[in-house]
Motif scaffolding. Structure first.
Motif, mmCIF file in Angstrom:
data_model
loop_
_atom_site.group_PDB
_atom_site.id
_atom_site.type_symbol
_atom_site.label_atom_id
_atom_site.label_comp_id
_atom_site.label_asym_id
_atom_site.label_seq_id
_atom_site.Cartn_x
_atom_site.Cartn_y
_atom_site.Cartn_z
ATOM 1 N N MET A 1 39.111 32.910 30.198
ATOM 2 C CA MET A 1 38.897 33.552 28.911
ATOM 3 C C MET A 1 38.539 32.507 27.843
ATOM 4 S SD MET A 1 39.063 36.743 29.354
ATOM 5 C CE MET A 1 39.163 37.384 27.682
ATOM 6 N N GLU A 2 39.140 31.330 27.917
ATOM 7 C CA GLU A 2 38.797 30.264 26.957
ATOM 8 C C GLU A 2 37.307 29.925 27.031
ATOM 9 O OE1 GLU A 2 43.145 28.091 27.377
ATOM 10 O OE2 GLU A 2 41.349 26.931 27.836
ATOM 11 N N LEU A 3 36.811 29.772 28.256
ATOM 12 C CA LEU A 3 35.398 29.399 28.434
ATOM 13 C C LEU A 3 34.459 30.546 28.068
ATOM 14 C CD1 LEU A 3 35.792 27.467 31.793
ATOM 15 C CD2 LEU A 3 35.162 26.459 29.589
ATOM 16 N N TYR A 4 34.931 31.789 28.243
ATOM 17 C CA TYR A 4 34.094 32.936 27.881
ATOM 18 C C TYR A 4 33.967 33.033 26.360
ATOM 19 C CZ TYR A 4 33.899 34.723 32.664
ATOM 20 O OH TYR A 4 33.651 34.874 34.005
ATOM 21 N N ARG A 5 35.003 32.539 25.673
ATOM 22 C CA ARG A 5 34.916 32.523 24.201
ATOM 23 C C ARG A 5 34.127 31.319 23.717
ATOM 24 N NH1 ARG A 5 40.484 34.403 24.074
ATOM 25 N NH2 ARG A 5 41.055 32.219 24.187
ATOM 26 N N GLU A 6 34.362 30.143 24.359
ATOM 27 C CA GLU A 6 33.752 28.876 23.926
ATOM 28 C C GLU A 6 33.526 28.007 25.149
ATOM 29 O OE1 GLU A 6 32.904 28.286 20.715
ATOM 30 O OE2 GLU A 6 31.964 26.473 21.522
ATOM 31 N N PRO A 7 32.307 27.727 25.572
ATOM 32 C CA PRO A 7 31.015 27.918 24.894
ATOM 33 C C PRO A 7 30.516 29.363 24.789
ATOM 34 C CG PRO A 7 30.644 27.160 27.139
ATOM 35 C CD PRO A 7 32.127 27.120 26.902
ATOM 36 N N GLY A 8 31.161 30.328 25.478
ATOM 37 C CA GLY A 8 30.691 31.721 25.390
ATOM 38 C C GLY A 8 30.324 32.259 26.749
ATOM 39 N N TYR A 9 30.534 33.562 26.920
ATOM 40 C CA TYR A 9 30.273 34.208 28.204
ATOM 41 C C TYR A 9 28.839 33.964 28.687
ATOM 42 C CZ TYR A 9 29.093 37.807 31.561
ATOM 43 O OH TYR A 9 28.632 38.444 32.664
ATOM 44 N N ASP A 10 27.883 34.025 27.757
ATOM 45 C CA ASP A 10 26.481 33.882 28.159
ATOM 46 C C ASP A 10 26.122 32.435 28.495
ATOM 47 O OD1 ASP A 10 26.966 33.314 25.472
ATOM 48 O OD2 ASP A 10 24.994 33.969 24.796
ATOM 49 N N LYS A 11 26.876 31.463 27.957
ATOM 50 C CA LYS A 11 26.510 30.052 28.146
ATOM 51 C C LYS A 11 27.265 29.371 29.282
ATOM 52 C CE LYS A 11 25.041 29.343 23.377
ATOM 53 N NZ LYS A 11 25.859 30.396 22.688
ATOM 54 N N VAL A 12 28.484 29.801 29.527
ATOM 55 C CA VAL A 12 29.310 29.094 30.514
ATOM 56 C C VAL A 12 28.735 29.281 31.923
ATOM 57 C CG1 VAL A 12 30.959 30.951 31.016
ATOM 58 C CG2 VAL A 12 31.705 28.580 31.119
ATOM 59 N N THR A 13 28.868 28.252 32.767
ATOM 60 C CA THR A 13 28.380 28.349 34.145
ATOM 61 C C THR A 13 29.555 28.570 35.100
ATOM 62 O OG1 THR A 13 28.623 25.991 34.588
ATOM 63 C CG2 THR A 13 26.523 26.712 33.616
ATOM 64 N N VAL A 14 29.228 29.088 36.282
ATOM 65 C CA VAL A 14 30.255 29.273 37.305
ATOM 66 C C VAL A 14 30.884 27.926 37.654
ATOM 67 C CG1 VAL A 14 30.595 29.808 39.755
ATOM 68 C CG2 VAL A 14 29.406 31.442 38.282
ATOM 69 N N ALA A 15 30.084 26.866 37.699
ATOM 70 C CA ALA A 15 30.621 25.528 38.003
ATOM 71 C C ALA A 15 31.710 25.141 36.998
ATOM 72 C CB ALA A 15 29.487 24.505 37.986
ATOM 73 N N GLU A 16 31.467 25.431 35.735
ATOM 74 C CA GLU A 16 32.453 25.098 34.697
ATOM 75 C C GLU A 16 33.732 25.934 34.847
ATOM 76 O OE1 GLU A 16 29.600 23.746 30.942
ATOM 77 O OE2 GLU A 16 29.674 25.858 31.502
ATOM 78 N N ILE A 17 33.539 27.220 35.154
ATOM 79 C CA ILE A 17 34.700 28.109 35.327
ATOM 80 C C ILE A 17 35.531 27.638 36.521
ATOM 81 C CG2 ILE A 17 35.456 30.457 35.874
ATOM 82 C CD1 ILE A 17 32.769 31.404 34.546
ATOM 83 N N ALA A 18 34.864 27.349 37.628
ATOM 84 C CA ALA A 18 35.560 26.898 38.831
ATOM 85 C C ALA A 18 36.319 25.596 38.548
ATOM 86 C CB ALA A 18 34.567 26.715 39.972
ATOM 87 N N ALA A 19 35.647 24.670 37.859
ATOM 88 C CA ALA A 19 36.287 23.382 37.559
ATOM 89 C C ALA A 19 37.541 23.582 36.707
ATOM 90 C CB ALA A 19 35.300 22.465 36.832
ATOM 91 N N ARG A 20 37.452 24.437 35.694
ATOM 92 C CA ARG A 20 38.608 24.677 34.816
ATOM 93 C C ARG A 20 39.767 25.281 35.608
ATOM 94 N NH1 ARG A 20 39.439 25.502 29.105
ATOM 95 N NH2 ARG A 20 37.566 24.233 28.961
ATOM 96 N N ALA A 21 39.434 26.107 36.602
ATOM 97 C CA ALA A 21 40.481 26.748 37.413
ATOM 98 C C ALA A 21 40.910 25.863 38.589
ATOM 99 C CB ALA A 21 39.980 28.093 37.920
ATOM 100 N N GLY A 22 40.285 24.681 38.701
ATOM 101 C CA GLY A 22 40.649 23.776 39.801
ATOM 102 C C GLY A 22 40.158 24.261 41.153
ATOM 103 N N LEU A 23 39.012 24.989 41.134
ATOM 104 C CA LEU A 23 38.445 25.517 42.377
ATOM 105 C C LEU A 23 37.060 24.902 42.603
ATOM 106 C CD1 LEU A 23 39.000 29.324 41.675
ATOM 107 C CD2 LEU A 23 40.466 27.857 43.072
ATOM 108 N N THR A 24 36.602 24.971 43.841
ATOM 109 C CA THR A 24 35.202 24.621 44.087
ATOM 110 C C THR A 24 34.354 25.850 43.795
ATOM 111 O OG1 THR A 24 35.294 25.345 46.384
ATOM 112 C CG2 THR A 24 35.876 23.035 45.941
ATOM 113 N N ARG A 25 33.044 25.635 43.573
ATOM 114 C CA ARG A 25 32.133 26.767 43.383
ATOM 115 C C ARG A 25 32.202 27.711 44.567
ATOM 116 N NH1 ARG A 25 26.886 26.427 43.394
ATOM 117 N NH2 ARG A 25 26.320 28.004 41.875
ATOM 118 N N ARG A 26 32.292 27.094 45.766
ATOM 119 C CA ARG A 26 32.310 27.900 46.978
ATOM 120 C C ARG A 26 33.528 28.842 47.003
ATOM 121 N NH1 ARG A 26 31.752 26.478 53.215
ATOM 122 N NH2 ARG A 26 30.223 24.969 52.484
#
Lengths: 188, 188
Positions: A1-26
């Motif tokens: 939710m933090e990343l969806y707010r900033e940089p924003g849902y439209d801007k954030v990448t799956v790679a960034e979301i996975a990294a923040r959650a401590g997961l691989t993209r896969r």
């Protein structure tokens, strides 16, 4: 939710979301097809829960009352978990902001309504009553949910759901009375 | 519509659609952002029409009755144009087949409901009654429209709309009666 707010849902990448959650993209993609579905995680379980409540209502329960019981049960679950309210409010702000999220949410509601209508038919409710009860229930739920999200007094979701179900009754009754007065034979 | 059926909505290109219509791609894109929007042409005019009917109902008209009048007016326009029925049925088949079309259609309905709720508020209807009347009206419209599309007897859309509005009244009345019997103080 933090990343969806900033940089924003439209801007954030799956790679960034996975990294923040401590997961691989896969690993991310093993659980979600894309970043949109993260916000709809659990929709299938919610649907199964709602169908279950509709099916388990006493046999004599009217169609819309079985639907109202299901929505009240959803509200109870939400009200029992204070952290959920904050999450749901943040999520709803996103959904209002991005058209693709809004459309997906509408699809979720439509799917919930279809599932409830099918459950009502299994209870022996005929058409169009089954679809009307399910769709009208979801209509009231949408209004109640919005009011809950926006409520500055932060009343419980359950209170909002009771209020909109009563409101729906009042609105329909007012119309029925007027229609019947205008044309008695067509409104029985 | 021919190309959306064969080779299919998902396969046909804008170049092919433009060629069949005797247009250049550039002219196509001057009118539509993509091949999806072709199927939602006129949605803004429909919304304006519906809002207009809601606003022009006599002052004493109950909220849901003003909404019902708008839906009846839509049905009358459709019933007056037999070619429209065939087009609408073909279009609806596509919308049921492709998720992205279904979501867009749901968005159109949601937008119609919001516009009608705003029109009701302009008539002095308070919340949540305005939103409930608009959303319940659209809920009934969706059910009536589906039944009209699927009707083997091909009855008029107006007949289906009257039927679902009566059905909605019956479903709500049955629930109110049950709720009132169970808990008299909470259902006034």
């Amino acid at each position: 939710m933090e990343l969806y707010r900033e940089p924003g849902y439209d801007k954030v990448t799956v790679a960034e979301i996975a990294a923040r959650a401590g997961l691989t993209r896969r690993t991310f993609f093993r659980h979600f097809p894309d970043k949109r579905e993260v916000l709809f995680f659990g929709a299938d379980k919610l649907e199964a829960f709602v169908v279950d409540v509709v099916l388990s209502a006493p046999e004599s329960t009217p169609a819309l009352e079985a639907v109202a019981a299901a929505l009240a049960a959803v509200a109870r679950r939400s009200d029992a978990e204070p952290a959920f309210a904050d999450f749901a409010r943040d999520r709803h702000t996103l959904i209002r902001t991005y058209a693709e999220l809004h459309e997906r949410e509408l699809g979720k509601h439509a799917s919930l309504a279809s599932a409830m209508a099918a459950a009502l038919r299994r209870r022996g409710v005929t058409e169009p009553a089954a679809s009307l009860a399910a769709e009208a229930g979801i209509a009231a739920f949408k209004v109640g949910f919005e009011r809950w999200v926006d409520d500055p007094r932060r009343r419980k979701m359950g209170a909002h759901m009771r209020e909109v179900m009563r409101g729906l009754g009042a609105v329909v009754l007012e119309q029925r009375t007027a229609a019947r007065a205008a044309s008695p034979s067509r409104t029985t």
